[in-house]
Design a protein around this motif. Structure first.
Motif, PDB file in Angstrom:
ATOM      1  N   LYS A   1      29.963  33.117  28.484  1.00 57.68           N
ATOM      2  CA  LYS A   1      29.383  34.418  28.833  1.00 57.68           C
ATOM      3  C   LYS A   1      29.596  34.728  30.318  1.00 57.68           C
ATOM      4  O   LYS A   1      29.909  35.856  30.695  1.00 57.68           O
ATOM      5  N   GLU A   2      29.457  33.709  31.164  1.00 57.37           N
ATOM      6  CA  GLU A   2      29.658  33.892  32.601  1.00 57.37           C
ATOM      7  C   GLU A   2      31.111  34.245  32.907  1.00 57.37           C
ATOM      8  O   GLU A   2      31.390  35.094  33.759  1.00 57.37           O
ATOM      9  N   LYS A   3      32.043  33.593  32.206  1.00 60.65           N
ATOM     10  CA  LYS A   3      33.460  33.874  32.415  1.00 60.65           C
ATOM     11  C   LYS A   3      33.814  35.296  31.982  1.00 60.65           C
ATOM     12  O   LYS A   3      34.569  36.000  32.666  1.00 60.65           O
ATOM     13  N   ILE A   4      33.266  35.717  30.840  1.00 60.55           N
ATOM     14  CA  ILE A   4      33.530  37.076  30.352  1.00 60.55           C
ATOM     15  C   ILE A   4      32.981  38.107  31.329  1.00 60.55           C
ATOM     16  O   ILE A   4      33.631  39.109  31.639  1.00 60.55           O
ATOM     17  N   MET A   5      31.773  37.838  31.842  1.00 59.98           N
ATOM     18  CA  MET A   5      31.158  38.771  32.801  1.00 59.98           C
ATOM     19  C   MET A   5      31.986  38.866  34.076  1.00 59.98           C
ATOM     20  O   MET A   5      32.235  39.964  34.592  1.00 59.98           O
TER      21      MET A   5
ATOM     22  N   CYS B   1      35.255  40.797  33.332  1.00 61.52           N
ATOM     23  CA  CYS B   1      35.011  42.240  33.169  1.00 61.52           C
ATOM     24  C   CYS B   1      34.706  42.907  34.496  1.00 61.52           C
ATOM     25  O   CYS B   1      35.203  44.005  34.780  1.00 61.52           O
ATOM     26  N   TRP B   2      33.882  42.262  35.319  1.00 54.79           N
ATOM     27  CA  TRP B   2      33.555  42.814  36.635  1.00 54.79           C
ATOM     28  C   TRP B   2      34.815  42.964  37.486  1.00 54.79           C
ATOM     29  O   TRP B   2      35.072  44.032  38.049  1.00 54.79           O
ATOM     30  N   ALA B   3      35.591  41.887  37.592  1.00 55.75           N
ATOM     31  CA  ALA B   3      36.776  41.903  38.449  1.00 55.75           C
ATOM     32  C   ALA B   3      37.810  42.907  37.949  1.00 55.75           C
ATOM     33  O   ALA B   3      38.396  43.654  38.743  1.00 55.75           O
ATOM     34  N   MET B   4      38.028  42.942  36.636  1.00 55.60           N
ATOM     35  CA  MET B   4      39.013  43.864  36.082  1.00 55.60           C
ATOM     36  C   MET B   4      38.582  45.312  36.289  1.00 55.60           C
ATOM     37  O   MET B   4      39.396  46.172  36.646  1.00 55.60           O
ATOM     38  N   ALA B   5      37.285  45.593  36.079  1.00 58.19           N
ATOM     39  CA  ALA B   5      36.775  46.961  36.243  1.00 58.19           C
ATOM     40  C   ALA B   5      36.879  47.420  37.700  1.00 58.19           C
ATOM     41  O   ALA B   5      37.293  48.554  37.981  1.00 58.19           O
ATOM     42  N   ILE B   6      36.521  46.541  38.635  1.00 58.85           N
ATOM     43  CA  ILE B   6      36.605  46.884  40.059  1.00 58.85           C
ATOM     44  C   ILE B   6      38.051  47.180  40.456  1.00 58.85           C
ATOM     45  O   ILE B   6      38.338  48.161  41.144  1.00 58.85           O
TER      46      ILE B   6
ATOM     47  N   SER C   1      51.378  41.123  42.830  1.00 58.68           N
ATOM     48  CA  SER C   1      51.456  39.743  43.318  1.00 58.68           C
ATOM     49  C   SER C   1      50.897  39.642  44.740  1.00 58.68           C
ATOM     50  O   SER C   1      50.168  38.696  45.064  1.00 58.68           O
ATOM     51  N   VAL C   2      51.238  40.623  45.582  1.00 56.66           N
ATOM     52  CA  VAL C   2      50.720  40.633  46.955  1.00 56.66           C
ATOM     53  C   VAL C   2      49.201  40.796  46.950  1.00 56.66           C
ATOM     54  O   VAL C   2      48.486  40.104  47.685  1.00 56.66           O
ATOM     55  N   GLU C   3      48.700  41.708  46.112  1.00 54.94           N
ATOM     56  CA  GLU C   3      47.254  41.918  46.040  1.00 54.94           C
ATOM     57  C   GLU C   3      46.539  40.639  45.612  1.00 54.94           C
ATOM     58  O   GLU C   3      45.513  40.255  46.191  1.00 54.94           O
ATOM     59  N   MET C   4      47.077  39.961  44.602  1.00 56.70           N
ATOM     60  CA  MET C   4      46.460  38.728  44.118  1.00 56.70           C
ATOM     61  C   MET C   4      46.501  37.642  45.190  1.00 56.70           C
ATOM     62  O   MET C   4      45.543  36.863  45.340  1.00 56.70           O
ATOM     63  N   LEU C   5      47.588  37.598  45.956  1.00 60.93           N
ATOM     64  CA  LEU C   5      47.690  36.638  47.053  1.00 60.93           C
ATOM     65  C   LEU C   5      46.641  36.927  48.125  1.00 60.93           C
ATOM     66  O   LEU C   5      45.992  36.017  48.645  1.00 60.93           O
ATOM     67  N   LEU C   6      46.451  38.215  48.445  1.00 61.72           N
ATOM     68  CA  LEU C   6      45.460  38.591  49.450  1.00 61.72           C
ATOM     69  C   LEU C   6      44.042  38.327  48.971  1.00 61.72           C
ATOM     70  O   LEU C   6      43.150  38.022  49.776  1.00 61.72           O
ATOM     71  N   VAL C   7      43.819  38.429  47.665  1.00 59.38           N
ATOM     72  CA  VAL C   7      42.504  38.075  47.124  1.00 59.38           C
ATOM     73  C   VAL C   7      42.252  36.583  47.337  1.00 59.38           C
ATOM     74  O   VAL C   7      41.145  36.168  47.674  1.00 59.38           O
TER      75      VAL C   7
ATOM     76  N   TYR D   1      39.114  35.046  38.313  1.00 54.32           N
ATOM     77  CA  TYR D   1      38.862  36.220  39.150  1.00 54.32           C
ATOM     78  C   TYR D   1      40.180  36.877  39.558  1.00 54.32           C
ATOM     79  O   TYR D   1      40.359  38.095  39.431  1.00 54.32           O
ATOM     80  N   ILE D   2      41.128  36.081  40.018  1.00 56.56           N
ATOM     81  CA  ILE D   2      42.426  36.605  40.461  1.00 56.56           C
ATOM     82  C   ILE D   2      43.210  37.193  39.289  1.00 56.56           C
ATOM     83  O   ILE D   2      43.827  38.257  39.402  1.00 56.56           O
ATOM     84  N   ILE D   3      43.180  36.498  38.140  1.00 56.41           N
ATOM     85  CA  ILE D   3      43.885  36.999  36.952  1.00 56.41           C
ATOM     86  C   ILE D   3      43.298  38.339  36.500  1.00 56.41           C
ATOM     87  O   ILE D   3      44.032  39.274  36.156  1.00 56.41           O
ATOM     88  N   ALA D   4      41.973  38.447  36.520  1.00 51.63           N
ATOM     89  CA  ALA D   4      41.308  39.688  36.106  1.00 51.63           C
ATOM     90  C   ALA D   4      41.662  40.842  37.038  1.00 51.63           C
ATOM     91  O   ALA D   4      41.860  41.981  36.597  1.00 51.63           O
TER      92      ALA D   4
END
Length: 222
Positions: A3-7, A10-15, A51-57, A154-157
């Protein structure tokens, strides 16, 4: 645990998805590739930009605890970004002044799509502060934890959210550019002024503000 992983996902993908939707040079570039029926270019550009965005995250995840130690890095990064943004703004404003097509006002259009996506995403001054803020918020709410698995998820989302937004611009972008075809000079003005305002804001943050952690953490987190 699930449940924590899904939350978190969802949060990271939505943002990421909502943060990518507002009109900007990155998504307009994807729309421009779609308008030219250059699917491979749109995909290559998107992959490089994401890829750059994920690296900066990833940098944000490391930096969030060491922000005060990275002041010099942020200052140098801010100066370089400001210079590049001013050049890009000048390019768009000149294109608008000379009443050129909208494509002429987009940065790095003559380069390989992947190189263009890499450079344009790298010089986007909003990536790092945006994700530093949201990372701090999600950590404060215990949605994002210090587990390496959480960081990877988090990065994948985030990559998934940006990809979804780019897909919308890729599918509807051709129609968008066509719809605004009669206002291409206006689009150049909009992009140029937006880049100029962003450059001025970046310079202001670089020279007149100090980077500070967005939230206070428990001493056990250090």
């Amino acid at each position: 645990m699930m449940k924590e992983k899904i939350m978190l996902f969802c949060w990271a993908m939505a943002i990421s998805f909502v943060g990518t939707l507002p009109l900007g040079t990155l998504n307009l570039s994807v729309a421009n590739y779609a308008f030219r029926h250059d699917a491979s270019g749109a995909i290559g550009f998107s992959v490089a930009a994401i890829s750059v965005e994920m690296l900066l995250v990833r940098v944000a995840l490391v930096a969030i605890k060491r922000l005060e130690r990275l002041t010099n890095f942020f200052r140098v990064f801010g100066i370089l970004t400001s210079i590049i943004l001013l050049i890009l703004a000048f390019n768009s404003l000149v294109a608008a002044w000379q009443m050129q097509t909208f494509r002429a006002g987009l940065p790095f259009t003559l380069l390989n799509p992947m190189i263009s996506g890499f450079l344009l995403s790298l010089t986007n001054p909003l990536h790092l502060p945006f994700w530093l803020g949201w990372t701090a918020f999600l950590r404060s709410k215990k949605i994002l934890t210090d587990r390496s698995g959480s960081y990877n998820l988090y990065i994948i989302a985030i990559g998934a959210g940006t990809s979804a937004a780019f897909c919308i611009y890729g599918l509807a972008g051709g129609y968008l550019i066509q719809l605004l075809g009669s206002k291409q000079v206006l689009l150049n003005w909009i992009v140029g002024i937006a880049l100029l305002i962003t450059a001025v804001g970046q310079m202001r943050n670089t020279f007149f503000k100090k980077w500070k952690p967005a939230v206070a953490y428990d001493s056990n987190d250090q």
